[in-house]
Each structure stands twice: as structure tokens, then as C-alpha cells.
Design a protein around this motif. Structure first.
Motif, PDB file in Angstrom:
ATOM      1  N   LEU A 122      12.804  -0.291  -2.234  1.00  0.00           N
ATOM      2  CA  LEU A 122      13.231  -1.131  -1.115  1.00  0.00           C
ATOM      3  C   LEU A 122      12.031  -1.768  -0.422  1.00  0.00           C
ATOM      4  O   LEU A 122      12.067  -2.939  -0.026  1.00  0.00           O
ATOM      5  CB  LEU A 122      14.038  -0.291  -0.112  1.00  0.00           C
ATOM      6  N   MET A 123      10.981  -0.992  -0.284  1.00  0.00           N
ATOM      7  CA  MET A 123       9.772  -1.516   0.346  1.00  0.00           C
ATOM      8  C   MET A 123       9.133  -2.615  -0.505  1.00  0.00           C
ATOM      9  O   MET A 123       8.624  -3.606   0.019  1.00  0.00           O
ATOM     10  CB  MET A 123       8.782  -0.380   0.591  1.00  0.00           C
ATOM     11  N   ALA A 124       9.167  -2.443  -1.828  1.00  0.00           N
ATOM     12  CA  ALA A 124       8.594  -3.456  -2.716  1.00  0.00           C
ATOM     13  C   ALA A 124       9.355  -4.769  -2.596  1.00  0.00           C
ATOM     14  O   ALA A 124       8.763  -5.853  -2.591  1.00  0.00           O
ATOM     15  CB  ALA A 124       8.616  -2.956  -4.158  1.00  0.00           C
ATOM     16  N   LEU A 134       9.465 -16.025  11.488  1.00  0.00           N
ATOM     17  CA  LEU A 134       9.134 -15.167  10.354  1.00  0.00           C
ATOM     18  C   LEU A 134       8.532 -13.862  10.841  1.00  0.00           C
ATOM     19  O   LEU A 134       8.692 -12.813  10.210  1.00  0.00           O
ATOM     20  CB  LEU A 134       8.150 -15.894   9.428  1.00  0.00           C
ATOM     21  N   ASN A 135       7.869 -13.907  11.964  1.00  0.00           N
ATOM     22  CA  ASN A 135       7.274 -12.724  12.561  1.00  0.00           C
ATOM     23  C   ASN A 135       8.354 -11.711  12.961  1.00  0.00           C
ATOM     24  O   ASN A 135       8.307 -10.541  12.590  1.00  0.00           O
ATOM     25  CB  ASN A 135       6.479 -13.161  13.794  1.00  0.00           C
ATOM     26  N   VAL A 136       9.353 -12.160  13.708  1.00  0.00           N
ATOM     27  CA  VAL A 136      10.454 -11.296  14.131  1.00  0.00           C
ATOM     28  C   VAL A 136      11.284 -10.861  12.922  1.00  0.00           C
ATOM     29  O   VAL A 136      11.707  -9.713  12.814  1.00  0.00           O
ATOM     30  CB  VAL A 136      11.339 -12.011  15.169  1.00  0.00           C
ATOM     31  N   GLU A 137      11.501 -11.799  11.990  1.00  0.00           N
ATOM     32  CA  GLU A 137      12.266 -11.463  10.792  1.00  0.00           C
ATOM     33  C   GLU A 137      11.546 -10.388   9.981  1.00  0.00           C
ATOM     34  O   GLU A 137      12.195  -9.504   9.398  1.00  0.00           O
ATOM     35  CB  GLU A 137      12.472 -12.720   9.935  1.00  0.00           C
ATOM     36  N   GLY A 138      10.222 -10.446   9.943  1.00  0.00           N
ATOM     37  CA  GLY A 138       9.468  -9.416   9.234  1.00  0.00           C
ATOM     38  C   GLY A 138       9.700  -8.043   9.842  1.00  0.00           C
ATOM     39  O   GLY A 138       9.915  -7.057   9.130  1.00  0.00           O
ATOM     40  N   ALA A 139       9.660  -7.958  11.166  1.00  0.00           N
ATOM     41  CA  ALA A 139       9.919  -6.686  11.836  1.00  0.00           C
ATOM     42  C   ALA A 139      11.350  -6.221  11.584  1.00  0.00           C
ATOM     43  O   ALA A 139      11.606  -5.033  11.341  1.00  0.00           O
ATOM     44  CB  ALA A 139       9.669  -6.834  13.337  1.00  0.00           C
ATOM     45  N   PHE A 140      12.304  -7.156  11.597  1.00  0.00           N
ATOM     46  CA  PHE A 140      13.704  -6.809  11.357  1.00  0.00           C
ATOM     47  C   PHE A 140      13.891  -6.263   9.947  1.00  0.00           C
ATOM     48  O   PHE A 140      14.615  -5.289   9.726  1.00  0.00           O
ATOM     49  CB  PHE A 140      14.591  -8.037  11.573  1.00  0.00           C
ATOM     50  N   GLN A 141      13.240  -6.899   8.959  1.00  0.00           N
ATOM     51  CA  GLN A 141      13.362  -6.438   7.579  1.00  0.00           C
ATOM     52  C   GLN A 141      12.778  -5.042   7.411  1.00  0.00           C
ATOM     53  O   GLN A 141      13.303  -4.225   6.638  1.00  0.00           O
ATOM     54  CB  GLN A 141      12.673  -7.424   6.630  1.00  0.00           C
ATOM     55  N   HIS A 142      11.700  -4.742   8.118  1.00  0.00           N
ATOM     56  CA  HIS A 142      11.161  -3.388   8.102  1.00  0.00           C
ATOM     57  C   HIS A 142      12.220  -2.388   8.549  1.00  0.00           C
ATOM     58  O   HIS A 142      12.448  -1.359   7.898  1.00  0.00           O
ATOM     59  CB  HIS A 142       9.960  -3.307   9.056  1.00  0.00           C
ATOM     60  N   ILE A 143      12.859  -2.671   9.670  1.00  0.00           N
ATOM     61  CA  ILE A 143      13.848  -1.755  10.228  1.00  0.00           C
ATOM     62  C   ILE A 143      15.042  -1.610   9.296  1.00  0.00           C
ATOM     63  O   ILE A 143      15.539  -0.504   9.035  1.00  0.00           O
ATOM     64  CB  ILE A 143      14.334  -2.262  11.605  1.00  0.00           C
ATOM     65  N   ALA A 167       0.823  -1.204   0.000  1.00  0.00           N
ATOM     66  CA  ALA A 167       0.000   0.000   0.000  1.00  0.00           C
ATOM     67  C   ALA A 167       0.864   1.263   0.000  1.00  0.00           C
ATOM     68  O   ALA A 167       0.593   2.224  -0.739  1.00  0.00           O
ATOM     69  CB  ALA A 167      -0.928  -0.001   1.218  1.00  0.00           C
ATOM     70  N   LEU A 168       1.914   1.260   0.810  1.00  0.00           N
ATOM     71  CA  LEU A 168       2.778   2.434   0.876  1.00  0.00           C
ATOM     72  C   LEU A 168       3.598   2.612  -0.399  1.00  0.00           C
ATOM     73  O   LEU A 168       3.875   3.735  -0.817  1.00  0.00           O
ATOM     74  CB  LEU A 168       3.698   2.329   2.091  1.00  0.00           C
ATOM     75  N   VAL A 169       3.997   1.502  -1.013  1.00  0.00           N
ATOM     76  CA  VAL A 169       4.739   1.581  -2.280  1.00  0.00           C
ATOM     77  C   VAL A 169       3.908   2.318  -3.324  1.00  0.00           C
ATOM     78  O   VAL A 169       4.408   3.205  -4.030  1.00  0.00           O
ATOM     79  CB  VAL A 169       5.119   0.173  -2.785  1.00  0.00           C
ATOM     80  N   VAL A 170       2.631   1.977  -3.424  1.00  0.00           N
ATOM     81  CA  VAL A 170       1.753   2.620  -4.409  1.00  0.00           C
ATOM     82  C   VAL A 170       1.693   4.125  -4.157  1.00  0.00           C
ATOM     83  O   VAL A 170       1.831   4.941  -5.093  1.00  0.00           O
ATOM     84  CB  VAL A 170       0.337   2.010  -4.353  1.00  0.00           C
ATOM     85  N   TYR A 171       1.523   4.519  -2.902  1.00  0.00           N
ATOM     86  CA  TYR A 171       1.413   5.952  -2.594  1.00  0.00           C
ATOM     87  C   TYR A 171       2.710   6.697  -2.883  1.00  0.00           C
ATOM     88  O   TYR A 171       2.704   7.763  -3.520  1.00  0.00           O
ATOM     89  CB  TYR A 171       1.017   6.146  -1.129  1.00  0.00           C
TER      90      TYR A 171
END
Length: 302
Positions: free
Chosen positions: A196-198, A151-160, A101-105
Motif C-alpha cells: 500500500l505504501m509503494a 497536492l500537499n494536503v492530498e499527500g497527507a490525506f493519502q498517508h492517512i 524508504a519504509l517500503v524497503v525496510y
């Protein structure tokens, strides 16, 4: 017939420590994000605002991770025979969708500003982005100390991690605007952030999708597993083989195995379970072991 189920996934180890690290990172990010929104508006920088939006998804990712970890820790009871362990996978999928969603915006806004570049306060962007790099580095360090096999923690890490890279791009754009006055650099930085977000979105949605659709664990080929089981000298056939992942680090397998006439069902089952553990790292197994039709399956070695 011999039915057996093995448990050995060891899920939930160090969960309290993981939650403390995630909570500390969450507080750090929320404090800086609030300041960045104000500065981004003052500097008229889409790059800074996109970074703040990215940081908002960081905070949401961590908050979801904390909620999902608490849900996943609930014991199995009633109709929920695996407990709530899939909660963390749903959390990871939501994280990926927020990226989309953020990538589109930001692509839309970045392109618009490339066409009509506004005046941007380059110095303010540069120094805010440098502070953002330091904040994200500290948050990444905290989350890296948690169990990233989840995968939950890894997802948060990838965000950061992606946000830190985004701040690097924003800092460069701020320096360019400040030193040269070329306002389009700010929009280009926002497009870099979107790219990067994509990339992160694709990774999270791919990995969480594999689990939600019960694909075989990464690196495990069902045909190879079937061949390995069938290679046992007492096994005459393997049917209804299913290999899937309940949640991160929790692969599971079920199969119907037939053995030779007079075969030792219990012994064969134990040997097959050991093979699955040693060769494929699968500990949660349900093996229905039967004799060849018309014969008797021995249950003892005597």
C-alpha cells in the motif's frame, strides 16, 4: 506588440481552516503512535511496528504540509516572483520518498519473519489495530475537510488513508494469530502495508515530479492548446508555447502569437485569454501578441 498576464488561480483560500484541520489530525496521530510503538514491542508484532512507522510518516507528512502551507502563503517579492508556492510540491515529493524508504525496510523485515516467524501476541495486535482504524478514520475525516485540490494536503490525506487500510490488514492478521497461532500472518500483514505504501509513493512522486519538471498540467495537451489558439481567425501563428503548473491548482501558460495584418492585438489577446480560461481552465497567461512582420498591428477597435 501586446503583452498581458492574467491572474485567477485563487490559491490560498481557506488556508487557516486547512491548517486547523491538519493540526488536529497531527495531534491525534502522534498520541496514538506513541502508544502503538509501546504495544507493538510488547506484542512482538512487525505488523504493528510497521503501522507505527507508517503513522510516523503520516505525522511527518502533516507537519511538512503545515510548514509548506505557511511558506506557500508568503507573498511574492524580490527574486521569488511566484513566492514560495513550490514548497508544497517539494513537501509532497518528500512524503513519497519517505514511503519508499519504509517500503524497503518493511519488505526486508516481513520476508525475514516469514522465514523465521516469532511468537506474536495476536489479541493485543487485533485490539490495537481496531483502535488504529478508528483513529485514522477520525484523522482522515479532519483532513478531508481541508482543500484536497492541494497536492500537499492530498499527500497527507493519502498517508492517512493508506494507514487505515494497513490497520485493517493488521487487525485481520492479529485475529488469525490469536485464533490459529499462525505467526506468519503478522509478517504477511506487514508486506500488505508495504504494498500500500509503494502504491501511494508512486502516485505522490509521479504527480510532484510532473510539477517539478514543469510538465503540462494533467489533462492538458500542449498540441491541442496550440491548435485552439491557431484556430482563431486573426491568428497566423503560435510559437514558444509553454504550459506548466506552478503549484497545485495553478496552471500557467506563455506563448508568442502573431496576428494578421491590421489585426486588433488587444482584442485578439483578450479573446485568446478567454478561450484558455473556458476550454482549458488556464487563467495565469502571458501572451506576446505581434503583427505579421512588415505590417502594423492595430491596438484599438476604432
Amino acid at each position: 506588440m501586446d503583452l498581458a498576464m492574467g491572474h485567477g488561480h485563487g490559491h490560498g483560500h481557506g488556508a487557516n481552516t486547512d491548517r486547523r484541520h491538519l493540526a488536529a489530525a497531527l495531534v491525534l496521530l502522534l498520541a496514538f503512535m506513541a502508544a502503538e510503538v509501546v504495544i507493538g514491542i510488547a506484542a512482538n508484532s512487525i505488523a504493528l511496528i510497521s503501522d507505527a512507522g507508517h503513522m510516523l510518516t503520516d505525522a511527518a507528512a502533516i507537519a511538512l504540509a503545515l510548514v509548506a502551507m505557511r511558506m506557500a502563503a508568503r507573498p511574492a517579492r524580490g527574486a521569488y516572483t511566484f513566492g514560495w508556492k513550490r514548497a508544497e510540491i517539494i513537501s509532497a515529493a518528500v512524503n513519497g520518498l519517505t514511503f519508499v524508504a519504509l517500503v524497503v525496510y518493511f519488505v526486508y523485515e516481513g520476508v525475514r519473519r516469514l522465514v523465521e516467524p516469532p511468537e506474536v501476541q495476536g489479541a493485543l495486535v487485533l485490539f490495537t489495530a481496531l483502535a488504529g482504524i478508528a483513529v485514522n478514520a477520525a484523522a482522515a475525516w479532519l483532513i478531508a475537510r481541508a482543500d484536497r485540490s492541494s497536492l500537499n494536503v492530498e499527500g497527507a490525506f493519502q498517508h492517512i488513508l493508506n494507514d487505515m487500510y494497513a490497520f485493517v490488514a493488521t487487525a485481520i492478521s492479529g485475529a488469525v494469530v490469536w485464533l490459529t497461532g499462525w505467526g506468519r500472518a503478522d509478517a504477511i500483514a506487514a508486506l500488505v502495508v508495504a504494498a500500500l505504501m509503494a502504491k501511494a509513493a508512486y502516485s505522490l512522486l509521479r504527480d510532484s515530479g510532473r510539477i517539478l519538471f514543469e510538465a503540462a498540467p494533467e489533462g492538458v495537451n500542449p498540441a491541442e492548446v496550440s491548435a485552439a489558439l491557431s484556430a482563431h481567425p486573426a491568428v497566423t501563428g503560435v510559437e514558444d508555447l509553454h504550459v506548466w503548473t506552478v503549484t497545485s491548482g495553478f496552471p500557467a501558460l506563455s506563448a508568442h502569437v502573431t496576428v494578421v495584418a491590421g489585426g486588433h492585438c488587444h482584442l485578439v489577446r483578450r479573446e485568446l485569454a478567454a478561450l484558455l480560461h473556458e476550454r482549458f481552465n488556464i487563467d495565469h497567461t502571458t501572451l506576446q501578441v505581434d503583427h505579421v512582420p512588415g505590417t502594423t498591428c492595430r491596438l484599438t477597435t476604432g
